[in-house]
Design a protein around this motif. Structure first.
Motif, PDB file in Angstrom:
ATOM      1  N   ILE A 143      -6.837   2.489   0.911  1.00 41.81           N
ATOM      2  CA  ILE A 143      -7.024   3.814   1.509  1.00 41.81           C
ATOM      3  C   ILE A 143      -7.781   4.681   0.504  1.00 41.81           C
ATOM      4  CG2 ILE A 143      -5.867   5.873   2.398  1.00 41.81           C
ATOM      5  CD1 ILE A 143      -5.497   3.547   4.243  1.00 41.81           C
ATOM      6  N   VAL A 144      -8.931   5.192   0.909  1.00 41.17           N
ATOM      7  CA  VAL A 144      -9.737   6.033   0.034  1.00 41.17           C
ATOM      8  C   VAL A 144      -9.424   7.504   0.307  1.00 41.17           C
ATOM      9  CG1 VAL A 144     -12.082   6.544  -0.730  1.00 41.17           C
ATOM     10  CG2 VAL A 144     -11.542   4.279   0.148  1.00 41.17           C
ATOM     11  N   ASP A 145      -9.410   7.841   1.579  1.00 41.85           N
ATOM     12  CA  ASP A 145      -9.241   9.238   1.972  1.00 41.85           C
ATOM     13  C   ASP A 145      -8.148   9.329   3.041  1.00 41.85           C
ATOM     14  OD1 ASP A 145      -9.438  11.795   2.802  1.00 41.85           O
ATOM     15  OD2 ASP A 145     -11.574  11.754   3.276  1.00 41.85           O
ATOM     16  N   PRO A 146      -6.896   9.452   2.625  1.00 35.81           N
ATOM     17  CA  PRO A 146      -5.804   9.398   3.592  1.00 35.81           C
ATOM     18  C   PRO A 146      -5.840  10.526   4.628  1.00 35.81           C
ATOM     19  CG  PRO A 146      -4.988   9.940   1.405  1.00 35.81           C
ATOM     20  CD  PRO A 146      -6.420   9.585   1.256  1.00 35.81           C
ATOM     21  N   LYS A 147      -6.451  11.643   4.272  1.00 35.78           N
ATOM     22  CA  LYS A 147      -6.455  12.783   5.211  1.00 35.78           C
ATOM     23  C   LYS A 147      -7.295  12.496   6.452  1.00 35.78           C
ATOM     24  CE  LYS A 147      -5.539  16.717   2.250  1.00 35.78           C
ATOM     25  NZ  LYS A 147      -5.863  16.159   0.908  1.00 35.78           N
ATOM     26  N   ASN A 148      -8.409  11.773   6.254  1.00 32.66           N
ATOM     27  CA  ASN A 148      -9.324  11.557   7.369  1.00 32.66           C
ATOM     28  C   ASN A 148      -9.236  10.151   7.947  1.00 32.66           C
ATOM     29  OD1 ASN A 148     -10.505  14.162   7.252  1.00 32.66           O
ATOM     30  ND2 ASN A 148     -11.575  13.504   5.406  1.00 32.66           N
ATOM     31  N   SER A 149      -8.302   9.360   7.467  1.00 37.59           N
ATOM     32  CA  SER A 149      -8.234   7.978   7.927  1.00 37.59           C
ATOM     33  C   SER A 149      -7.175   7.811   9.007  1.00 37.59           C
ATOM     34  CB  SER A 149      -7.926   7.060   6.749  1.00 37.59           C
ATOM     35  OG  SER A 149      -7.554   5.801   7.223  1.00 37.59           O
ATOM     36  N   GLU A 150      -7.586   7.227  10.117  1.00 38.89           N
ATOM     37  CA  GLU A 150      -6.616   6.971  11.184  1.00 38.89           C
ATOM     38  C   GLU A 150      -5.686   5.835  10.804  1.00 38.89           C
ATOM     39  OE1 GLU A 150      -7.932   7.286  15.429  1.00 38.89           O
ATOM     40  OE2 GLU A 150      -9.875   7.493  14.463  1.00 38.89           O
ATOM     41  N   ILE A 151      -6.218   4.884  10.024  1.00 39.99           N
ATOM     42  CA  ILE A 151      -5.392   3.769   9.556  1.00 39.99           C
ATOM     43  C   ILE A 151      -4.252   4.310   8.689  1.00 39.99           C
ATOM     44  CG2 ILE A 151      -5.397   1.717   8.066  1.00 39.99           C
ATOM     45  CD1 ILE A 151      -8.246   1.159   9.040  1.00 39.99           C
ATOM     46  N   ALA A 152      -4.594   5.249   7.783  1.00 46.01           N
ATOM     47  CA  ALA A 152      -3.579   5.830   6.903  1.00 46.01           C
ATOM     48  C   ALA A 152      -2.526   6.587   7.714  1.00 46.01           C
ATOM     49  CB  ALA A 152      -4.239   6.746   5.886  1.00 46.01           C
ATOM     50  N   LYS A 153      -2.986   7.286   8.743  1.00 43.06           N
ATOM     51  CA  LYS A 153      -2.040   8.043   9.575  1.00 43.06           C
ATOM     52  C   LYS A 153      -1.076   7.103  10.269  1.00 43.06           C
ATOM     53  CE  LYS A 153      -4.893  11.967  10.329  1.00 43.06           C
ATOM     54  NZ  LYS A 153      -6.166  12.158  11.008  1.00 43.06           N
ATOM     55  N   LYS A 154      -1.622   6.021  10.792  1.00 48.26           N
ATOM     56  CA  LYS A 154      -0.782   5.058  11.509  1.00 48.26           C
ATOM     57  C   LYS A 154       0.243   4.422  10.559  1.00 48.26           C
ATOM     58  CE  LYS A 154       0.257   2.111  14.781  1.00 48.26           C
ATOM     59  NZ  LYS A 154       0.733   2.416  16.112  1.00 48.26           N
ATOM     60  N   MET A 155      -0.177   4.170   9.322  1.00 48.88           N
ATOM     61  CA  MET A 155       0.713   3.527   8.357  1.00 48.88           C
ATOM     62  C   MET A 155       1.587   4.555   7.621  1.00 48.88           C
ATOM     63  SD  MET A 155       0.049   0.143   8.166  1.00 48.88           S
ATOM     64  CE  MET A 155       0.454  -0.404   6.519  1.00 48.88           C
ATOM     65  N   ASN A 156       1.441   5.824   7.958  1.00 45.51           N
ATOM     66  CA  ASN A 156       2.171   6.919   7.283  1.00 45.51           C
ATOM     67  C   ASN A 156       1.893   6.943   5.780  1.00 45.51           C
ATOM     68  OD1 ASN A 156       3.365   7.921   9.600  1.00 45.51           O
ATOM     69  ND2 ASN A 156       5.012   6.400   9.463  1.00 45.51           N
ATOM     70  N   ILE A 157       0.625   6.794   5.427  1.00 50.20           N
ATOM     71  CA  ILE A 157       0.260   6.796   4.013  1.00 50.20           C
ATOM     72  C   ILE A 157      -0.395   8.136   3.693  1.00 50.20           C
ATOM     73  CG2 ILE A 157      -1.339   5.781   2.334  1.00 50.20           C
ATOM     74  CD1 ILE A 157      -0.901   3.097   3.789  1.00 50.20           C
ATOM     75  N   ASP A 158       0.072   8.818   2.654  1.00 47.02           N
ATOM     76  CA  ASP A 158      -0.586  10.073   2.288  1.00 47.02           C
ATOM     77  C   ASP A 158      -1.128  10.057   0.858  1.00 47.02           C
ATOM     78  OD1 ASP A 158       1.872  10.063   1.185  1.00 47.02           O
ATOM     79  OD2 ASP A 158       2.656  11.793   2.299  1.00 47.02           O
ATOM     80  N   MET A 159      -1.132   8.875   0.237  1.00 47.29           N
ATOM     81  CA  MET A 159      -1.704   8.760  -1.111  1.00 47.29           C
ATOM     82  C   MET A 159      -2.800   7.707  -1.083  1.00 47.29           C
ATOM     83  SD  MET A 159       0.330  10.105  -3.841  1.00 47.29           S
ATOM     84  CE  MET A 159       0.709   8.797  -4.967  1.00 47.29           C
ATOM     85  N   PRO A 160      -3.929   7.984  -1.708  1.00 47.18           N
ATOM     86  CA  PRO A 160      -4.953   6.939  -1.773  1.00 47.18           C
ATOM     87  C   PRO A 160      -4.486   5.784  -2.660  1.00 47.18           C
ATOM     88  CG  PRO A 160      -5.676   8.906  -2.960  1.00 47.18           C
ATOM     89  CD  PRO A 160      -4.366   9.238  -2.341  1.00 47.18           C
ATOM     90  N   GLY A 161      -4.999   4.606  -2.419  1.00 47.52           N
ATOM     91  CA  GLY A 161      -4.624   3.468  -3.261  1.00 47.52           C
ATOM     92  C   GLY A 161      -4.579   2.169  -2.479  1.00 47.52           C
ATOM     93  N   ARG A 162      -4.039   1.155  -3.154  1.00 53.89           N
ATOM     94  CA  ARG A 162      -3.989  -0.180  -2.567  1.00 53.89           C
ATOM     95  C   ARG A 162      -2.635  -0.427  -1.911  1.00 53.89           C
ATOM     96  NH1 ARG A 162      -5.426  -4.135  -7.257  1.00 53.89           N
ATOM     97  NH2 ARG A 162      -4.020  -2.807  -8.409  1.00 53.89           N
ATOM     98  N   TYR A 163      -2.667  -0.997  -0.747  1.00 57.36           N
ATOM     99  CA  TYR A 163      -1.425  -1.268  -0.031  1.00 57.36           C
ATOM    100  C   TYR A 163      -1.452  -2.678   0.550  1.00 57.36           C
ATOM    101  CZ  TYR A 163      -0.666   3.742  -0.283  1.00 57.36           C
ATOM    102  OH  TYR A 163      -0.477   5.006  -0.743  1.00 57.36           O
ATOM    103  N   ALA A 164      -0.269  -3.151   0.915  1.00 56.67           N
ATOM    104  CA  ALA A 164      -0.174  -4.421   1.630  1.00 56.67           C
ATOM    105  C   ALA A 164       0.208  -4.114   3.067  1.00 56.67           C
ATOM    106  CB  ALA A 164       0.870  -5.307   0.982  1.00 56.67           C
ATOM    107  N   LEU A 165      -0.312  -4.924   3.990  1.00 58.89           N
ATOM    108  CA  LEU A 165       0.041  -4.688   5.389  1.00 58.89           C
ATOM    109  C   LEU A 165       1.421  -5.256   5.696  1.00 58.89           C
ATOM    110  CD1 LEU A 165      -3.322  -5.491   7.189  1.00 58.89           C
ATOM    111  CD2 LEU A 165      -2.315  -3.274   6.775  1.00 58.89           C
ATOM    112  N   LYS A 166       1.772  -6.326   5.007  1.00 64.41           N
ATOM    113  CA  LYS A 166       3.050  -6.953   5.313  1.00 64.41           C
ATOM    114  C   LYS A 166       3.722  -7.413   4.021  1.00 64.41           C
ATOM    115  CE  LYS A 166       5.014 -10.507   8.121  1.00 64.41           C
ATOM    116  NZ  LYS A 166       4.794 -11.466   9.174  1.00 64.41           N
ATOM    117  N   VAL A 167       4.979  -7.073   3.850  1.00 64.51           N
ATOM    118  CA  VAL A 167       5.739  -7.483   2.670  1.00 64.51           C
ATOM    119  C   VAL A 167       6.961  -8.247   3.144  1.00 64.51           C
ATOM    120  CG1 VAL A 167       6.797  -6.705   0.532  1.00 64.51           C
ATOM    121  CG2 VAL A 167       5.050  -5.323   1.587  1.00 64.51           C
ATOM    122  N   ARG A 168       7.209  -9.378   2.486  1.00 61.34           N
ATOM    123  CA  ARG A 168       8.398 -10.149   2.857  1.00 61.34           C
ATOM    124  C   ARG A 168       9.476  -9.975   1.816  1.00 61.34           C
ATOM    125  NH1 ARG A 168       7.956 -15.223   5.949  1.00 61.34           N
ATOM    126  NH2 ARG A 168       9.221 -16.056   4.308  1.00 61.34           N
TER     127      ARG A 168
END
Lengths: 67, 158
Positions: free
Chosen positions: A42-67
């Motif tokens: 996530i580069v720009d959480p404010k303008n990203s729909e992906i970030a909104k859907k994932m409830n992410i408000d900080m830029p950075g690296r994330y995983a889609l799925k964690v076991r």
């Protein structure tokens, strides 16, 4: 052969953040997992729909799925 | 129109096989030096091998320009998709969702790779299944991860 250091990256089980140390930088949790899938940057959480859907408000690296 | 209402588009970039994560990192690196390219998120879902998805309000020419700077990024797929088409990647289904007791599966990893087995138990929370090998003389239950099997046949009607 390149070193397979990517494999050693860990992901915080609480916030799905990819972390390199032994504890999560954002939430302070030490509940980390090496077993994860799907990579998201996530580069720009404010303008990203992906970030909104994932409830992410900080830029950075994330995983889609964690076991 | 406010700035908020700018529609983001999602583009797919074809990558070299198994380099999806590297490409994501390289895209981020390339973006640092090029402020004119506006990308808000990059993702590489596990289900979509050989592609990374780029969310951006920019037109496709900008993404093409970005692609040229990134090693292992092969081409930009012509056309754009909406966010709704990639939404399902964000909430992955449990890998054991299509597997029930009695399903015949093939193990695709581990010491029993290639063996056929019948599912005896499914643990949805741990995403594990317990199977018994088809060709073994005595029934030995083996617990494997849900993504280490491939479904061959559903339970036969009896």
């Amino acid at each position: 052969m390149a070193p397979r250091n990517k494999k050693s990256l860990k992901v915080c089980r609480a916030c799905h953040h990819v972390v390199e140390g032994e504890s999560c930088m954002t939430c302070g949790s030490t509940n980390l997992s090496e077993d994860w899938a799907g990579y998201l940057y996530i580069v720009d959480p404010k303008n990203s729909e992906i970030a909104k859907k994932m409830n992410i408000d900080m830029p950075g690296r994330y995983a889609l799925k964690v076991r | 129109m406010t700035e908020e209402s700018v529609r983001n588009r999602v583009y797919a970039i074809k990558t070299t096989a198994k380099q999806e994560r590297t490409v994501v990192d390289n895209i981020i690196k390339a973006l640092e030096d090029h402020d004119e390219i506006n990308v808000v998120a990059v993702m590489a879902p596990d289900e979509l091998k050989g592609y990374v998805l780029v969310e951006s309000p920019d037109p496709i020419a900008r993404i093409e320009q970005l692609r040229e700077m990134v090693p292992n990024a092969r081409s930009v797929v012509k056309g754009e998709t909406s966010f709704h088409e990639v939404e399902h990647f964000l909430e992955p289904k449990p890998v054991v969702s299509g597997i029930d007791e009695g399903t015949i599966v093939e193990l695709i990893a581990g010491p029993f790779k290639g063996e056929k087995a019948i599912v005896k138990r499914v643990d949805t929370s741990k995403e594990e299944i317990t199977v018994e090998l088809y060709e073994s003389m005595v029934p030995i239950p083996i617990t494997v991860r849900g993504d280490n099997v491939r479904v061959i046949d559903k339970m036969p009607e009896e």
